[in-house]
Scaffold this motif. Structure first.
Motif, PDB file in Angstrom:
ATOM      1  N   ALA A 187       0.813  -1.219   0.000  1.00 55.25           N
ATOM      2  CA  ALA A 187       0.000   0.000   0.000  1.00 55.25           C
ATOM      3  C   ALA A 187       0.847   1.270   0.000  1.00 55.25           C
ATOM      4  N   MET A 188       2.140   1.132   0.312  1.00 55.94           N
ATOM      5  CA  MET A 188       3.042   2.277   0.298  1.00 55.94           C
ATOM      6  C   MET A 188       3.893   2.193  -0.965  1.00 55.94           C
ATOM      7  N   VAL A 189       4.017   3.286  -1.663  1.00 56.62           N
ATOM      8  CA  VAL A 189       4.725   3.272  -2.947  1.00 56.62           C
ATOM      9  C   VAL A 189       5.585   4.517  -3.074  1.00 56.62           C
ATOM     10  N   ASP A 190       6.761   4.361  -3.702  1.00 59.40           N
ATOM     11  CA  ASP A 190       7.641   5.507  -3.929  1.00 59.40           C
ATOM     12  C   ASP A 190       7.560   5.949  -5.378  1.00 59.40           C
ATOM     13  N   LYS A 191       7.590   7.246  -5.559  1.00 59.88           N
ATOM     14  CA  LYS A 191       7.550   7.838  -6.898  1.00 59.88           C
ATOM     15  C   LYS A 191       8.824   7.482  -7.662  1.00 59.88           C
ATOM     16  N   SER A 192       8.681   7.156  -8.929  1.00 55.46           N
ATOM     17  CA  SER A 192       9.830   6.774  -9.744  1.00 55.46           C
ATOM     18  C   SER A 192      10.186   7.878 -10.737  1.00 55.46           C
ATOM     19  N   PHE A 193      11.497   8.011 -10.994  1.00 54.08           N
ATOM     20  CA  PHE A 193      11.994   8.942 -12.009  1.00 54.08           C
ATOM     21  C   PHE A 193      12.531   8.185 -13.218  1.00 54.08           C
ATOM     22  N   ILE A 194      12.077   6.940 -13.378  1.00 58.57           N
ATOM     23  CA  ILE A 194      12.651   6.084 -14.414  1.00 58.57           C
ATOM     24  C   ILE A 194      12.423   6.642 -15.819  1.00 58.57           C
ATOM     25  N   LEU A 195      11.283   7.293 -16.039  1.00 54.62           N
ATOM     26  CA  LEU A 195      11.029   7.873 -17.359  1.00 54.62           C
ATOM     27  C   LEU A 195      11.944   9.056 -17.637  1.00 54.62           C
ATOM     28  N   ASP A 196      12.279   9.806 -16.590  1.00 53.86           N
ATOM     29  CA  ASP A 196      13.234  10.910 -16.762  1.00 53.86           C
ATOM     30  C   ASP A 196      14.574  10.371 -17.252  1.00 53.86           C
ATOM     31  N   VAL A 197      14.985   9.230 -16.706  1.00 52.33           N
ATOM     32  CA  VAL A 197      16.250   8.617 -17.121  1.00 52.33           C
ATOM     33  C   VAL A 197      16.152   8.125 -18.558  1.00 52.33           C
ATOM     34  N   VAL A 198      15.050   7.513 -18.914  1.00 48.44           N
ATOM     35  CA  VAL A 198      14.855   7.055 -20.298  1.00 48.44           C
ATOM     36  C   VAL A 198      14.951   8.230 -21.260  1.00 48.44           C
ATOM     37  N   HIS A 199      14.367   9.351 -20.893  1.00 52.46           N
ATOM     38  CA  HIS A 199      14.403  10.530 -21.764  1.00 52.46           C
ATOM     39  C   HIS A 199      15.819  11.091 -21.885  1.00 52.46           C
ATOM     40  N   LEU A 200      16.573  11.067 -20.779  1.00 53.98           N
ATOM     41  CA  LEU A 200      17.968  11.520 -20.840  1.00 53.98           C
ATOM     42  C   LEU A 200      18.785  10.633 -21.784  1.00 53.98           C
ATOM     43  N   LEU A 201      18.576   9.337 -21.690  1.00 53.52           N
ATOM     44  CA  LEU A 201      19.310   8.404 -22.551  1.00 53.52           C
ATOM     45  C   LEU A 201      18.890   8.549 -24.011  1.00 53.52           C
ATOM     46  N   ASN A 202      17.616   8.807 -24.241  1.00 48.98           N
ATOM     47  CA  ASN A 202      17.160   9.053 -25.614  1.00 48.98           C
ATOM     48  C   ASN A 202      17.796  10.310 -26.192  1.00 48.98           C
ATOM     49  N   GLU A 203      17.908  11.337 -25.356  1.00 47.74           N
ATOM     50  CA  GLU A 203      18.543  12.582 -25.800  1.00 47.74           C
ATOM     51  C   GLU A 203      20.001  12.342 -26.163  1.00 47.74           C
ATOM     52  N   ALA A 204      20.675  11.525 -25.363  1.00 47.46           N
ATOM     53  CA  ALA A 204      22.085  11.229 -25.622  1.00 47.46           C
ATOM     54  C   ALA A 204      22.267  10.439 -26.915  1.00 47.46           C
ATOM     55  N   ARG A 205      21.281   9.619 -27.275  1.00 47.10           N
ATOM     56  CA  ARG A 205      21.390   8.825 -28.496  1.00 47.10           C
ATOM     57  C   ARG A 205      21.346   9.691 -29.756  1.00 47.10           C
ATOM     58  N   VAL A 206      20.578  10.780 -29.687  1.00 50.01           N
ATOM     59  CA  VAL A 206      20.451  11.632 -30.874  1.00 50.01           C
ATOM     60  C   VAL A 206      21.430  12.799 -30.860  1.00 50.01           C
ATOM     61  N   ASN A 207      22.020  13.061 -29.692  1.00 47.94           N
ATOM     62  CA  ASN A 207      22.957  14.181 -29.583  1.00 47.94           C
ATOM     63  C   ASN A 207      24.251  13.684 -28.944  1.00 47.94           C
ATOM     64  N   PRO A 208      25.289  13.464 -29.723  1.00 48.97           N
ATOM     65  CA  PRO A 208      26.544  12.916 -29.178  1.00 48.97           C
ATOM     66  C   PRO A 208      27.237  13.839 -28.183  1.00 48.97           C
ATOM     67  N   ASP A 209      26.827  15.098 -28.118  1.00 46.04           N
ATOM     68  CA  ASP A 209      27.422  16.016 -27.148  1.00 46.04           C
ATOM     69  C   ASP A 209      26.832  15.854 -25.748  1.00 46.04           C
ATOM     70  N   VAL A 210      25.755  15.109 -25.659  1.00 42.12           N
ATOM     71  CA  VAL A 210      25.123  14.870 -24.353  1.00 42.12           C
ATOM     72  C   VAL A 210      25.675  13.577 -23.778  1.00 42.12           C
ATOM     73  N   HIS A 211      26.321  13.670 -22.633  1.00 39.12           N
ATOM     74  CA  HIS A 211      26.908  12.511 -21.960  1.00 39.12           C
ATOM     75  C   HIS A 211      26.140  12.249 -20.664  1.00 39.12           C
ATOM     76  N   VAL A 212      25.576  11.061 -20.547  1.00 39.76           N
ATOM     77  CA  VAL A 212      24.851  10.683 -19.331  1.00 39.76           C
ATOM     78  C   VAL A 212      25.725   9.736 -18.520  1.00 39.76           C
TER      79      VAL A 212
END
Length: 482
Positions: A187-212
């Motif tokens: 019944a207790m749950v913690d908020k996840s930022f997993i989609l934020d990480v997915v979006h950061l990694l997607n950004e890095a895939r299209v922009n080689p100047d972005v390093h995660v």
């Protein structure tokens, strides 16, 4: 084979995995409402009274997995899942002998106890849950049913509302996540930022100047039992991360600074556990000046990264739910862009179809043996002592090593009254230290031993060595990039 401590964890993992999988395919926006049916196909319920209720609860978990912003804190309550615990805190057992003294009745100031066939009966409408009847009974026939979330919350941030649902006082909550791990019904749950990480990694895939970059907590060596640590590091790189750096390197920096600060002040508490720091701030404001002014190892490692690569994005990966709270604090200087728990990392691996145990190993060796030992209780003290000895500081270290929140509650109370008799408090909210974190896949007796083995494998046997090497390495990278 993935191992989980509980079925609740496995359910949480399945939700996170499906969120990542749909996002990877570009179908999350339209398909997230299908996740409950994917996980609970029916036709028969397996966990609750009916599949419709099971799916409703999973729907709430999907919202948390997607980082729903409606909740006030990192941890929240799924009301529809919170109703299976005993609603009456005190009850009379068959041990009641129907004695003539009626001490339980005499002790109750609310007239909540009557007798039926000489046996005591508690009226739940009148009972105020003071516990005096339980203490008065000479046969110990009255017992307490305390909800696991309430019993496990050292901060006393959880209470029960008029509907018998758990509720969180966010002014007191330390975001430690103990209630998430303790609740048997999920019944207790913690908020996840997993989609934020997915979006950061997607950004890095299209922009080689972005390093995660991934900053890895040393407790990672206790997880992912189906693979070697080098394979896990390789899996993180395959996800799209530019590089992994040990948070233990930041721990080495913290050990140096805390040893020096302790020598200057004469009394200090550690600052690496954000839940511990939050507890001190809320419950012992008089001790706040003695909290180490240093940022946590997570932040120190990230600052080193961003010093050499100013445009870098940094994700902390560890066992700790409260790190999700910590990165929102001004004192972290925006060093960390997002946080993943080990549970979430496993979901990310599988949602992105990364077969970790099939990969060649990647090396990782940034920190000293002492920095890696921060993952277990006593590790901070051990590192500080090493620095005191190596640097010849004018200090006799007399520590109070607090293994878990219940332990530091006592130590802090004594310190606030000037009766502790120690000059350094190492505070860890989780029992055994970070290896006991609520965001771990598994917990166990071998976790501490695994950290000790991992520590011995570090090429640096002194804190100063790893810090000097890191400064040289990151400075060279900064010069190369400029």
């Amino acid at each position: 084979m993935i191992l989980f401590d509980t079925d609740v964890q496995e359910l949480k993992y399945k939700v996170l995995r499906e969120v990542v999988r749909l996002e990877r395919m570009g179908k999350l926006a339209d398909g997230y409402y299908d996740i409950p049916r994917t996980i609970i196909p029916g036709p028969k319920a397996t966990m609750r009274c009916c599949i419709y209720r099971e799916r409703a609860i999973v729907e709430e978990r999907v919202r948390a997995a997607m980082g729903d912003g409606d909740t006030q804190g990192i941890v929240s309550v799924i009301d529809s899942a919170c109703d299976e615990c005993p609603v009456q805190r005190f009850s009379v057992t068959d041990a009641c002998r129907g004695c003539l003294a009626h001490k339980c009745h005499a002790a109750c100031p609310f007239d909540a106890i009557s007798y039926d066939k000489h046996k005591a009966v508690i009226d739940p409408e009148k009972c105020k849950e003071c516990g005096r009847c339980m203490k008065a009974c000479p046969y110990h026939a009255i017992i307490e049913h305390q909800r696991p979330c309430v019993a496990g919350c050292a901060a006393k941030a959880i209470s029960i509302d008029d509907q018998k649902k758990a509720m969180i006082d966010y002014d007191r909550c330390t975001s430690c996540g103990t209630c998430v791990a303790q609740c048997p019904f999920g019944a207790m749950v913690d908020k996840s930022f997993i989609l934020d990480v997915v979006h950061l990694l997607n950004e890095a895939r299209v922009n080689p100047d972005v390093h995660v970059y991934a900053v890895l907590a040393p407790a990672i060596v206790t997880q992912f039992s189906y693979a070697k640590i080098g394979q896990v590091v390789a899996g993180i790189r395959k996800l799209g991360f530019y590089r992994s750096v040990e948070a233990a390197l930041g721990a080495d920096v913290v050990a140096q600074k805390e040893a020096q600060e302790l020598a200057e002040k004469g009394f200090l508490t550690s600052s690496c556990c954000p839940s511990f720091v939050r507890y001190v701030e809320v419950n012992h404001p008089d001790l706040v000046p003695f909290i180490s002014h240093n940022v946590s190892p997570m932040v120190e490692a990230a600052l080193l990264i961003k010093q050499s690569d100013p445009g870098a994005k940094v994700v902390f990966i560890g066992p700790c739910i409260s790190k999700k709270m910590e990165i929102q604090l001004p004192k972290t200087q925006g060093a960390i862009d997002s946080v993943l728990t080990f549970e979430e990392l496993q979901a990310l691996f599988d949602g992105m179809d990364v077969q970790v145990d099939q990969l060649e190993e990647d090396p990782i060796d940034d920190a000293s043996c002492f920095g890696r030992a921060f993952a277990r209780s006593g590790g901070v003290t051990q590192a500080v002592r090493s620095v005191v000895e190596d640097e010849g500081l004018d200090l006799v270290l007399n520590p109070e090593i607090c293994n878990g929140a219940e332990s530091y509650k006592i130590a802090l109370l004594k310190a606030s009254k000037g009766k502790l008799g120690k000059n350094f408090i190492e505070g860890m909210s989780c029992v055994d230290g970070c290896v006991g974190g609520a965001g771990c896949l598994t917990h166990g007796l071998r976790s501490v031993a695994k950290v000790d083995t991992f520590s011995k494998e570090a090429s640096h046997q002194h804190v100063a060595e790893s810090v000097a090497d890191a400064e040289n390495t990151f400075s060279a990278e900064e010069n190369a990039g400029s």
